[in-house]
Design a protein around this motif. Structure first.
Motif, mmCIF file in Angstrom:
data_model
loop_
_atom_site.group_PDB
_atom_site.id
_atom_site.type_symbol
_atom_site.label_atom_id
_atom_site.label_comp_id
_atom_site.label_asym_id
_atom_site.label_seq_id
_atom_site.Cartn_x
_atom_site.Cartn_y
_atom_site.Cartn_z
ATOM 1 N N LEU A 15 43.560 -10.336 36.648
ATOM 2 C CA LEU A 15 42.501 -10.010 35.687
ATOM 3 C C LEU A 15 42.555 -8.558 35.258
ATOM 4 O O LEU A 15 42.369 -8.223 34.110
ATOM 5 N N ARG A 16 42.727 -7.676 36.190
ATOM 6 C CA ARG A 16 42.907 -6.247 35.895
ATOM 7 C C ARG A 16 43.427 -5.644 37.177
ATOM 8 O O ARG A 16 43.507 -6.350 38.188
ATOM 9 N N ASP A 17 43.744 -4.357 37.144
ATOM 10 C CA ASP A 17 44.328 -3.747 38.344
ATOM 11 C C ASP A 17 43.472 -4.054 39.555
ATOM 12 O O ASP A 17 42.305 -3.684 39.612
ATOM 13 N N GLY A 18 44.057 -4.779 40.510
ATOM 14 C CA GLY A 18 43.351 -4.982 41.763
ATOM 15 C C GLY A 18 42.391 -6.154 41.785
ATOM 16 O O GLY A 18 41.710 -6.365 42.773
ATOM 17 N N VAL A 19 42.316 -6.952 40.713
ATOM 18 C CA VAL A 19 41.474 -8.163 40.749
ATOM 19 C C VAL A 19 42.336 -9.371 40.375
ATOM 20 O O VAL A 19 42.955 -9.400 39.311
ATOM 21 N N SER B 147 41.025 -5.410 45.299
ATOM 22 C CA SER B 147 41.558 -4.324 46.125
ATOM 23 C C SER B 147 40.410 -3.447 46.631
ATOM 24 O O SER B 147 39.284 -3.494 46.104
ATOM 25 N N LYS B 148 40.708 -2.620 47.628
ATOM 26 C CA LYS B 148 39.680 -1.751 48.217
ATOM 27 C C LYS B 148 39.120 -0.781 47.154
ATOM 28 O O LYS B 148 37.918 -0.535 47.102
ATOM 29 N N LEU C 271 37.309 -8.684 49.366
ATOM 30 C CA LEU C 271 38.408 -7.899 49.967
ATOM 31 C C LEU C 271 39.446 -8.789 50.634
ATOM 32 O O LEU C 271 40.647 -8.577 50.517
ATOM 33 N N LEU C 272 38.961 -9.784 51.397
ATOM 34 C CA LEU C 272 39.901 -10.700 52.053
ATOM 35 C C LEU C 272 40.029 -12.009 51.283
ATOM 36 O O LEU C 272 40.603 -12.964 51.764
ATOM 37 N N TYR D 50 30.877 -16.030 42.517
ATOM 38 C CA TYR D 50 31.411 -15.957 43.884
ATOM 39 C C TYR D 50 30.324 -15.505 44.853
ATOM 40 O O TYR D 50 29.273 -14.998 44.443
ATOM 41 N N ARG D 51 30.585 -15.705 46.149
ATOM 42 C CA ARG D 51 29.574 -15.471 47.182
ATOM 43 C C ARG D 51 29.421 -13.993 47.501
ATOM 44 O O ARG D 51 30.395 -13.242 47.493
ATOM 45 N N THR D 52 28.202 -13.622 47.823
ATOM 46 C CA THR D 52 27.949 -12.307 48.385
ATOM 47 C C THR D 52 26.877 -12.465 49.467
ATOM 48 O O THR D 52 26.517 -13.599 49.819
#
Ligand SMILES: C[S@@+](CC[C@H](N)C(=O)[O-])C[C@H]1O[C@@H](n2cnc3c(N)ncnc32)[C@H](O)[C@@H]1O
Length: 401
Positions: A236-240, A296-297, A310-311, A324-326
């Motif tokens: 989707l974009r850097d890190g997603v 990503s972090k 993150l995981l 998505y869950r939070t």
């Protein structure tokens, strides 16, 4: 032996004793035979290139071989995970055991468990890995372990049937050979990936199929060869990243990126959030269009995506929206409350479906070990039973209690 060799041996002995104690303390080792095996096999001899403290770190892997992008193809698995899986396997003296994915160390532990009357075969698809494992095994005094170069998808028929098969790469499916090559009361311990999450599952034979006795979250390098997972990914974009192995799920990169640009909306379930392993299994089996969202972090630290990603977190995806869950702290009851973050024109509808599942799980299934996982081999049924996932060689079906 030189003075340096002597001090290395002393250091390694001390580190090994510490490792065994810590594995006990963390409940990874729960039986005397597994403790004895870990106490005696010189782990550092199977990672000669690594510093001693890395070789004996409980949760670290030691790299063995990487692909052209720097991703691990082969590692010496973390001691903690190896202990958990050997306990799951319940190996007895005299057994015949096949290990899929070689390195030498785990095979040496298994040789200690089966003793002189047992037989251990380890198979790997990669010639470099097999050659290295052979050298390390011979060097450490485990010349009796057999090493085989092959794609384990087809099994290793020469020594079959096996009392135990232990797979040490993340498997997307269970090929017929692994069931066929088990004895009637044999056990298969396999890190099986279901909708993007991998669990080490101890399966016993159950007629033509398999039934789980225990499961634990696990991370492994992926299986290569014929059985490799086929997943689609949307960057989707850097890190997603959103990825899925379900052909029915739409992955429209442009539309999902646009969705992420719309304001985030939060919805709260009022239900408790805990036991994430069981909850995630439940969600991935019941979400009508399930994918996995990874961030990503840096992206998480920026506050753009929740820590849950993150995981990797189960995501509900439509053509143009994502949920998505939070979780958040629950000040009234202590612990956490589960919730949903959603983006895009259908944010509310997706969140509504997601919240229903979070509540249903908390009301009916919130119990450690609540899942029994079956593998039912054979062609795809005309309608897939509820709580199940289609694989190439059968279905994974979960029941809740
Ligand atoms: C985590 S490493 C094995 C670690 C090892 N068991 C140890 O003692 O630490 C996973 C291994 O699985 C191997 N592998 C991947 N796909 C395979 C396949 N289809 N058949 C056999 N081996 C495979 C990889 O080459 C890699 O060496």
């Amino acid at each position: 032996m030189t003075a340096t060799d002597n001090s290395t041996v002393r250091d390694a002995d001390a580190l090994r004793a510490d490792m065994v104690r810590a594995l006990h303390d963390q409940d990874a080792i729960t039986s005397e035979p597994v403790a004895a095996a870990f106490a005696v096999v010189p782990r550092h001899r199977f990672a000669p290139e690594a510093p001693l403290d890395l070789a004996y770190d409980l949760h670290s892997t030691v790299p063995v071989k990487k692909d052209e992008n720097g991703l691990n193809l082969s590692v010496m698995s973390a001691a903690h995970l190896q202990a958990v899986m050997l306990e799951q396997a319940d190996i007895k003296p005299g057994m015949k055991v096949l290990e899929i994915g070689s390195g030498g160390y785990n095979a040496a532990l298994i040789q200690e468990l089966v003793g002189n009357d047992g037989v251990v075969t380890t198979v790997d698809i990669d010639r470099d890995v097999v050659d290295r494992a052979r050298r390390c095994l011979d060097d450490a005094g485990y010349g009796q372990v057999k090493t085989v170069l092959a794609d384990a998808e087809a099994g290793v028929p020469d020594d079959a049937p096996y009392d135990r098969i232990i797979v040490t790469a993340a498997a997307w499916d269970i090929p017929p050979s692994w069931i066929k090559e088990l004895t009637g009361n044999g056990r298969l311990v396999v890190p099986l990936t279901v909708r993007g999450t991998t669990r080490s599952i101890a399966f016993d034979r159950d007629g033509e199929g398999l039934i789980s006795r225990s499961y634990r979250l696990a991370r492994f390098v992926p299986m290569q060869g014929e059985g490799a997972a086929k997943e689609r990914k949307a960057l989707l974009r850097d890190g997603v990243v959103v990825q899925t192995d379900d052909e029915r799920v739409p992955l429209n990169t442009k539309a999902l990126n646009q969705a992420l640009d719309t304001p985030r909306r939060e919805f709260w379930s009022g239900a408790a959030y805990d036991l994430p392993d069981e909850l995630e299994l439940y969600l991935t089996l019941h979400l009508s269009s399930a994918a996995r969202l990874h961030a990503s972090k840096e992206i998480v630290d920026s506050g753009f995506v929740e820590t849950s990603a993150l995981l990797g977190v189960p995501a509900l995806v439509s053509e143009d929206s994502i949920a998505y869950r939070t979780r958040r702290e629950n000040e009234d009851t202590g612990g956490f409350e589960s919730g949903v973050v959603a983006h895009g024109p259908q944010a509310e509808a997706l969140a509504d479906e997601y919240l229903k599942l979070l509540r249903r799980w908390a009301e009916n299934h919130r119990c450690r070990g609540a899942a029994t996982i079956r593998f039912l081999p054979g062609p795809a049924p005309s309608t897939l039973p509820e709580n199940s996932v289609l694989k190439r060689h059968g279905i994974v079906a979960v029941s809740w209690h």
